[in-house]
Design a protein around this motif. Structure first.
Motif, mmCIF file in Angstrom:
data_model
loop_
_atom_site.group_PDB
_atom_site.id
_atom_site.type_symbol
_atom_site.label_atom_id
_atom_site.label_comp_id
_atom_site.label_asym_id
_atom_site.label_seq_id
_atom_site.Cartn_x
_atom_site.Cartn_y
_atom_site.Cartn_z
ATOM 1 N N THR A 92 1.567 -6.517 -2.445
ATOM 2 C CA THR A 92 0.558 -5.796 -1.661
ATOM 3 C C THR A 92 1.257 -5.110 -0.507
ATOM 4 N N GLY A 93 0.974 -3.809 -0.338
ATOM 5 C CA GLY A 93 1.637 -3.036 0.701
ATOM 6 C C GLY A 93 1.107 -3.330 2.096
ATOM 7 N N LYS A 94 1.671 -2.662 3.085
ATOM 8 C CA LYS A 94 1.253 -2.827 4.473
ATOM 9 C C LYS A 94 -0.205 -2.418 4.633
ATOM 10 N N GLN A 95 -0.898 -3.055 5.572
ATOM 11 C CA GLN A 95 -2.303 -2.729 5.810
ATOM 12 C C GLN A 95 -2.619 -2.795 7.296
ATOM 13 N N TRP A 96 -3.467 -1.884 7.731
ATOM 14 C CA TRP A 96 -3.836 -1.843 9.135
ATOM 15 C C TRP A 96 -4.771 -2.993 9.474
ATOM 16 N N VAL A 97 -4.595 -3.537 10.690
ATOM 17 C CA VAL A 97 -5.385 -4.674 11.126
ATOM 18 C C VAL A 97 -6.522 -4.229 12.051
ATOM 19 N N ASN A 98 -6.416 -3.035 12.637
ATOM 20 C CA ASN A 98 -7.494 -2.542 13.498
ATOM 21 C C ASN A 98 -7.822 -1.091 13.158
ATOM 22 N N SER A 99 -9.044 -0.691 13.515
ATOM 23 C CA SER A 99 -9.537 0.644 13.165
ATOM 24 C C SER A 99 -8.762 1.750 13.870
ATOM 25 N N ALA A 100 -8.163 1.442 15.010
ATOM 26 C CA ALA A 100 -7.398 2.448 15.738
ATOM 27 C C ALA A 100 -6.024 2.688 15.122
ATOM 28 N N ASN A 101 -5.669 1.866 14.136
ATOM 29 C CA ASN A 101 -4.384 1.980 13.444
ATOM 30 C C ASN A 101 -3.197 1.846 14.388
ATOM 31 N N THR A 102 -3.284 0.840 15.281
ATOM 32 C CA THR A 102 -2.164 0.561 16.184
ATOM 33 C C THR A 102 -1.479 -0.758 15.855
ATOM 34 N N LEU A 103 -2.077 -1.554 14.959
ATOM 35 C CA LEU A 103 -1.506 -2.852 14.591
ATOM 36 C C LEU A 103 -1.562 -2.990 13.078
ATOM 37 N N ARG A 104 -0.404 -3.316 12.474
ATOM 38 C CA ARG A 104 -0.330 -3.344 11.017
ATOM 39 C C ARG A 104 0.339 -4.621 10.518
#
Length: 226
Positions: A152-164
């Motif tokens: 499974t590839g990288k995925q964003w943890v927040n909607s602002a796309n600042t933490l992955r």
């Protein structure tokens, strides 16, 4: 063969949180009714007997919920687009394979005040892949070994796309033995998931909330046909 389909599905509605950004949400605890997602798909399938495969393009539109003016509601929209590849068959007698690759482009189209418009959806990796094999052991009737690789590839943890969250790969192995006891068919299975005991984040399902991947797990089971 060529195919196309259109699907409408019900998705569980969300529940309004108690607070948002430190401020109380006016309708905290409100449970929303299911909403409708719509998917369109076109694809190509091939089955050559010993080996086959498929490729498909799909796009899904669905509403999204967030807090606006201290009220939680279904105000937004997101779109998921992707390509899916699958392969299956028995290239060599006694060796069966099954695998797939999914490439995803999931974006928020409409968000609170437009702050995250065009950003990628939380918890949706750009790529997912798996390959598995099942092998009949020569000379041992009823015994088969299997293995599977999951990525499974990288995925964003927040909607602002600042933490992955980082990508992860897991390797599983197993065995299956089919026999007869008292004239009844018995299937014994043993599996070991996450053989190397890798630590990983399995996925993100909402802003800043991650689930931990399962550790090395051993399972043993038996099935009897009566």
């Amino acid at each position: 063969s060529l195919y196309a389909n259109y699907i409408e599905g019900l998705v569980k509605g969300g529940t309004a949180p108690a607070t948002n950004g430190g401020q109380p949400v006016l309708n905290a605890g409100q449970v929303f009714a299911p909403y409708v997602s719509r998917q369109k798909e076109v694809g190509l399938k091939y089955d050559g007997g010993r080996i086959g495969g498929s490729v498909a393009f799909f796009t899904t539109d669905m509403p999204s919920a967030y807090v606006e003016n201290n009220v939680y509601g279904v105000f937004g929209k997101q779109r998921n687009r992707g390509l899916e590849f699958n392969v299956f068959g028995e290239p060599v007698k006694g060796l069966r394979v099954l695998g797939g690759l999914t490439l995803l482009d999931a974006k928020y189209l409409s968000t609170a005040s437009g702050a995250n418009d065009g950003k990628r959806v939380v918890g949706v990796p750009r790529s997912q892949a798996n390959i598995g094999a099942d092998w009949d052991v020569p000379g041992v009737a009823g015994l088969a070994l299997n293995a599977r690789l999951v990525h499974t590839g990288k995925q964003w943890v927040n909607s602002a796309n600042t933490l992955r969250a980082p990508s992860w790969t897991r390797f599983d192995v197993g065995a299956r033995y089919t026999t007869r006891v008292a004239d009844k068919k018995v299937v014994l299975r043993g599996t070991v998931d996450n053989v190397f005991g890798r630590s990983y984040w399995a996925g993100a399902f909402t802003d800043n909330f991650l689930t931990v991947g399962a550790p090395r797990t051993v399972r043993i089971s038996a099935a009897v046909d009566f």
